[in-house]
Scaffold this active site. Structure first.
Site, PDB file in Angstrom:
ATOM      1  N   GLY A  53       0.847  -1.197   0.000  1.00  0.00           N
ATOM      2  CA  GLY A  53       0.000   0.000   0.000  1.00  0.00           C
ATOM      3  C   GLY A  53       0.871   1.231   0.000  1.00  0.00           C
ATOM      4  O   GLY A  53       2.066   1.149   0.321  1.00  0.00           O
ATOM      5  N   CYS A  80       5.359  -5.976   1.504  1.00  0.00           N
ATOM      6  CA  CYS A  80       5.702  -4.556   1.561  1.00  0.00           C
ATOM      7  C   CYS A  80       5.011  -3.867   2.741  1.00  0.00           C
ATOM      8  O   CYS A  80       5.335  -4.156   3.884  1.00  0.00           O
ATOM      9  CB  CYS A  80       5.376  -3.906   0.211  1.00  0.00           C
ATOM     10  SG  CYS A  80       6.171  -2.321   0.004  1.00  0.00           S
ATOM     11  N   TYR A  81       4.024  -3.010   2.499  1.00  0.00           N
ATOM     12  CA  TYR A  81       3.323  -2.367   3.618  1.00  0.00           C
ATOM     13  C   TYR A  81       2.772  -3.426   4.577  1.00  0.00           C
ATOM     14  O   TYR A  81       2.832  -3.261   5.805  1.00  0.00           O
ATOM     15  CB  TYR A  81       2.174  -1.497   3.095  1.00  0.00           C
ATOM     16  CG  TYR A  81       1.411  -0.784   4.199  1.00  0.00           C
ATOM     17  CD1 TYR A  81       1.879   0.409   4.732  1.00  0.00           C
ATOM     18  CD2 TYR A  81       0.235  -1.309   4.715  1.00  0.00           C
ATOM     19  CE1 TYR A  81       1.210   1.050   5.755  1.00  0.00           C
ATOM     20  CE2 TYR A  81      -0.454  -0.689   5.735  1.00  0.00           C
ATOM     21  CZ  TYR A  81       0.041   0.502   6.255  1.00  0.00           C
ATOM     22  OH  TYR A  81      -0.630   1.131   7.267  1.00  0.00           O
ATOM     23  N   HIS A 174       8.072  -7.197  -4.092  1.00  0.00           N
ATOM     24  CA  HIS A 174       6.743  -7.572  -4.592  1.00  0.00           C
ATOM     25  C   HIS A 174       6.821  -8.855  -5.418  1.00  0.00           C
ATOM     26  O   HIS A 174       7.228  -8.824  -6.573  1.00  0.00           O
ATOM     27  CB  HIS A 174       6.167  -6.431  -5.446  1.00  0.00           C
ATOM     28  CG  HIS A 174       5.715  -5.275  -4.616  1.00  0.00           C
ATOM     29  ND1 HIS A 174       4.438  -5.147  -4.138  1.00  0.00           N
ATOM     30  CD2 HIS A 174       6.397  -4.205  -4.147  1.00  0.00           C
ATOM     31  CE1 HIS A 174       4.340  -4.047  -3.412  1.00  0.00           C
ATOM     32  NE2 HIS A 174       5.521  -3.451  -3.407  1.00  0.00           N
ATOM     33  N   GLU A 176       4.406 -10.439  -6.649  1.00  0.00           N
ATOM     34  CA  GLU A 176       3.282 -10.553  -7.582  1.00  0.00           C
ATOM     35  C   GLU A 176       3.542  -9.943  -8.956  1.00  0.00           C
ATOM     36  O   GLU A 176       2.808 -10.207  -9.899  1.00  0.00           O
ATOM     37  CB  GLU A 176       2.011  -9.930  -6.960  1.00  0.00           C
ATOM     38  CG  GLU A 176       2.028  -8.406  -6.737  1.00  0.00           C
ATOM     39  CD  GLU A 176       2.692  -7.965  -5.430  1.00  0.00           C
ATOM     40  OE1 GLU A 176       3.612  -8.656  -4.960  1.00  0.00           O
ATOM     41  OE2 GLU A 176       2.302  -6.913  -4.891  1.00  0.00           O
ATOM     42  N   ASP A 232     -17.845 -12.085 -22.559  1.00  0.00           N
ATOM     43  CA  ASP A 232     -18.473 -12.160 -21.237  1.00  0.00           C
ATOM     44  C   ASP A 232     -19.948 -12.543 -21.318  1.00  0.00           C
ATOM     45  O   ASP A 232     -20.408 -13.456 -20.630  1.00  0.00           O
ATOM     46  CB  ASP A 232     -18.334 -10.819 -20.496  1.00  0.00           C
ATOM     47  CG  ASP A 232     -16.882 -10.361 -20.435  1.00  0.00           C
ATOM     48  OD1 ASP A 232     -16.003 -11.215 -20.623  1.00  0.00           O
ATOM     49  OD2 ASP A 232     -16.645  -9.163 -20.221  1.00  0.00           O
ATOM     50  N   LYS A 373     -10.726 -11.787 -16.530  1.00  0.00           N
ATOM     51  CA  LYS A 373     -11.027 -12.004 -17.954  1.00  0.00           C
ATOM     52  C   LYS A 373     -10.453 -13.338 -18.470  1.00  0.00           C
ATOM     53  O   LYS A 373     -11.137 -14.081 -19.166  1.00  0.00           O
ATOM     54  CB  LYS A 373     -10.437 -10.852 -18.767  1.00  0.00           C
ATOM     55  CG  LYS A 373     -10.857 -10.855 -20.218  1.00  0.00           C
ATOM     56  CD  LYS A 373     -12.074 -10.006 -20.417  1.00  0.00           C
ATOM     57  CE  LYS A 373     -12.595 -10.077 -21.823  1.00  0.00           C
ATOM     58  NZ  LYS A 373     -13.822  -9.312 -21.980  1.00  0.00           N
TER      59      LYS A 373
END
Ligand code: XMP
Length: 517
Positions: A53, A80-81, A174, A176, A232, A373
């Site tokens: 964050g 992180c945060y 990070h 991710e 979708d 998606k």
């Protein structure tokens, strides 16, 4: 099914954590940090991840979390945060900093742990450097009791920390983001090796679960679904048809602003699947309403409200439907989760069919609202939809109207459809379609002078657009080979009457947008 709870502290990349966890075949959800302890318990997670964050743990109003979560006996990973917050709350020290460490860093493991990627293993106290991505201001200067350091970088001693006994972990980098090449393995280790989650999140299980859920929600009532030919809404229709059969009515409003032959393709697709489809030919109505309108937002509003009027009328004709199906996706649901204050969940207006459910007093069925998606595409394959359909590029609701800057006329629509069909055909033939997020042609509202044979021409200019993107929020133009662009240009000018010049748009987003209007 094992679940992971991701508590969001406002990082730009929290969604990526969710994607990585799901790629590891574990179901997870993102909730804002304001989630109550009660709701955390109710979620019955097998592990918790605290996201990064933008705040500093020293700010008075910095996002916080109930300390009790560290006593729940659940494995927790702070990123992180999230790591700094965990550290502070458990008695460690975090130093405020006025400058950020941003970008590539090189990490080496100090101790072996099931959390760390295999290639990070320390052999006879030798360890190799590995690339990770950092983006932080504050940093930990003293660990809480019971914690050890698993890995460090030159400028960050406590890059990965752990209290293995309590299964509490923290990372300053990070995992991710793609710039941390072994990040996916790192997160997968956390959910599998540390938390022991089983790999039970896959589209086959999801489909079965969702069919049951829809049947329970809908009961014996009827459902109406608006379909557009896009991925979708088609996936939603196929899923509902499988779940509730003829309790479903699909309505397709042809506004005449579709790509070449698209209306026929939608018709064929639904007939292949034996899903009854009500086709409404509203082409003339839309054209009349758009006559003399130049302004983009005005065009959008007219198309939106005309669509709603027609859809509502048709839906009433079906009669007695209590539910309206929508292809809301997970990013639409979490996009607007606010880090400060309440976790307002709002849905992008164009997904909410402009307030139609309220107007018609219908309840919503949203069977893909938990999916990204690419997961919707995988679900489409599970439902037996063809590759052509599931890989289709996104197409905006207002269709070609926003690809014809200025006034929309039947002549311009048809010129654009022809040029666009050639462009997409060439992209597919070159095998580039799947590398591109969206490719389309724009018909500019200017005419230019040209020569063809011995005579002078004065015709429209077409702009080609192709972008790569992961979510449509940012985008880069696609770097086609010059020869390839020349080939398309020649084909369009030779085969489409009304265009004598072709240009290629090399604007990224930002500063541009993907569409021209
Ligand atoms: P922009 O042009 O804002 O587009 O960069 C981002 C993505 O959204 C699509 N888009 C729309 N979709 N109604 C829609 O359903 C709209 O009014 C609309 N405007 C843009 C665009 O095609 C791209 O995928």
């Amino acid at each position: 099914m094992d679940k992971v709870l991701i508590i969001d502290f406002g990082s730009q990349v929290t969604q990526l954590i969710a994607r990585r966890i799901r790629e590891a075949n574990v179901y997870c959800e993102i909730r804002p940090y304001t989630i109550s302890l009660n709701d955390i318990k109710k979620f019955s997670a097998k592990a918790i991840i605290l996201s990064g964050g933008p705040s500093s743990v020293h700010d008075k109003k910095s996002p916080d979390v109930d300390s009790t979560i560290f006593d729940l006996g659940l494995p927790i990973l702070g990123i992180c945060y999230g790591q700094q917050l965990m550290c502070k709350k458990l008695g460690g020290k975090v130093e405020a900093s006025d400058h950020r460490e941003f970008g590539r860093a090189f990490i080496h493991a100090k101790e072996n742990s099931p959390l760390l990627p295999e290639s990070w293993v320390v052999h006879e106290s030798q360890s190799v450097q590995h690339q990770v991505w950092m983006s932080h201001g504050d940093k930990i200067i003293q660990l809480p009791e019971g914690f050890t350091t698993l890995a460090s970088t030159e400028s960050c001693e406590f890059a990965v920390i752990a209290n293995e006994e309590k299964k509490l972990y923290g990372t300053q980098f990070h995992p991710e983001v793609v710039h941390t090449p072994e990040g996916t393995e790192f997160l997968s280790n956390f959910v599998h090796k540390i938390a022991g989650c089983s790999r039970d999140w896959n589209m086959h299980n999801f489909l079965e679960m969702e069919i049951e859920k829809v049947r329970k929600q809908v009961g014996g009532n009827n459902v109406i679904a608006g379909v557009s030919g896009g991925v979708d809404s088609t996936v939603v229709a196929a899923l509902l048809h499988k779940a509730i059969g003829n309790q479903l009515t699909c309505i397709f409003v042809d506004h005449g602003l579709l790509r070449k032959n698209e209306a026929e393709q939608v018709k064929d697709l639904f007939s292949d699947f034996h899903i009854p489809l009500k086709m409404v030919d509203a082409r003339q109505t839309f054209l009349n309403k758009l006559d003399g309108v130049f302004e983009p937002e005005k065009k959008r509003k007219i198309i939106g409200s005309t669509f709603i009027d027609i859809f509502e009328k048709e839906a009433k004709r079906v009669g007695g439907a209590k539910f309206l199906a929508q292809g809301t996706l997970y990013p639409d649901v979490i996009e607007s989760v606010s880090v400060h204050g309440t976790a307002a969940v709002t849905i992008k207006s164009h997904h909410n069919v402009g307030g139609l459910p309220e107007r018609m007093e219908m309840d919503l069925v949203e069977p893909v609202r938990e999916l990204f998606k690419d997961e919707v595409r995988a679900l489409g394959r599970e439902l037996g939809l063809k590759e052509d359909m599931v890989k289709r590029h996104p197409f905006p609701g207002p269709g070609l109207a926003i690809r014809i800057p200025g006034e929309v006329t039947p002549e311009k629509i048809s010129i654009l459809q022809e040029a666009d069909a050639i462009y997409i055909d060439e992209i597919k033939k070159a095998g580039l379609y799947d590398e591109i997020w969206q490719a389309f042609t724009v018909l500019l509202p200017v005419k230019s002078v040209g020569v063809m044979g011995d005579s002078r021409t004065y015709e429209y200019v077409a702009a080609l657009r192709a972008v790569t993107s992961t979510d449509g929020m940012t985008a880069d133009y696609y770097p086609f080979e010059h020869d390839f662009l020349s080939k398309i240009c020649n084909r369009i000018i030779n085969q489409v009457r009304g265009i004598n010049r072709v240009v290629y748009d090399i604007t990224s987003k930002p500063p541009g947008t993907i569409e021209w209007e």
